[in-house]
Design an enzyme around this catalytic site. Structure first.
Site, short mmCIF file in Angstrom:
data_model
loop_
_atom_site.label_atom_id
_atom_site.label_comp_id
_atom_site.label_asym_id
_atom_site.label_seq_id
_atom_site.Cartn_x
_atom_site.Cartn_y
_atom_site.Cartn_z
CD GLU A 5 3.77 4.75 -5.60
OE1 GLU A 5 4.16 4.09 -4.20
OE2 GLU A 5 2.30 4.57 -5.62
CG HIS A 18 -2.26 5.23 0.09
ND1 HIS A 18 -1.45 4.56 -0.89
CD2 HIS A 18 -3.53 5.33 -0.03
CE1 HIS A 18 -2.56 3.86 -1.52
NE2 HIS A 18 -3.93 5.22 -1.47
CG ASP A 24 1.04 3.27 1.06
OD1 ASP A 24 0.37 2.83 0.87
OD2 ASP A 24 1.57 4.25 0.27
#
Length: 178
Positions: free
Chosen positions: A118, A154, A164
């Site tokens: 992330e 993603h 994203d």
């Protein structure tokens, strides 16, 4: 000249292995969103974007709290300053890819064969240079442990559900991992 090139490549590879990126271990703070697995076959890295929805959008603890609320997690998170946080051990399956399909071969449900990373950013703030540098270092380090074939966003594996990583410069990233 050829011997020197080989030696230079060897020194560079050894240095990369000898100096893995500094990773801050936050695994004790993540209680949901993954399950333990003694070993697994990993060949995918999935790059995500996340932010906190209440307060400071780039607060690591708040972003982790959001994950825990939804019972999801990634293996790593990189903050705006390039600090890398380990949220889930690589050997464990993190629930980060969701309903997913690898476009290259149609393989589905990719949590079990991927490591999720992330980036704390938003749809209006691209990742920082420090995040790109840390991401590249982390990806290179992961590649020393796993035969990574695919590095995807993603949105590449869940295009109808996800957008994203937001404002991600793939060309910049690819030049950093070469």
């Amino acid at each position: 000249m050829r011997a020197f090139s080989f030696f230079a490549a060897f020194v560079f590879a050894f240095t990369a292995l000898a100096n893995p990126p500094l990773v801050i271990d936050y695994t004790s703070r993540v209680h949901l969103g993954y399950h333990a697995k003694p070993s697994r076959n990993v060949d995918i890295i999935v790059i995500h974007s996340t932010r906190c929805l209440d307060g400071d959008p780039y607060d690591v603890k708040c972003a982790i709290d959001v994950f825990q609320h939804y019972k999801v997690a990634s293996h790593y998170m990189i903050d705006r300053q390039g600090n890398i946080y380990r949220l889930v051990a690589e050997k464990d399956i993190a629930y980060q890819a969701g309903r997913s399909v690898l476009p290259q071969n149609g393989r589905k449900m990719l949590n079990g064969s991927s490591i999720g990373i992330e980036l704390l950013n938003s749809p209006t703030d691209p990742p920082t240079d420090l995040q790109y540098k840390a991401l590249a270092e982390l990806v290179k380090d992961i590649k020393t442990r796993y035969p990574i074939k695919y590095i995807v966003g993603h949105s590449d594996i869940a295009p109808k559900r996800k957008t994203d990583p937001w404002l991600f410069d793939w060309q910049k990233f690819n030049s950093l991992i070469k």
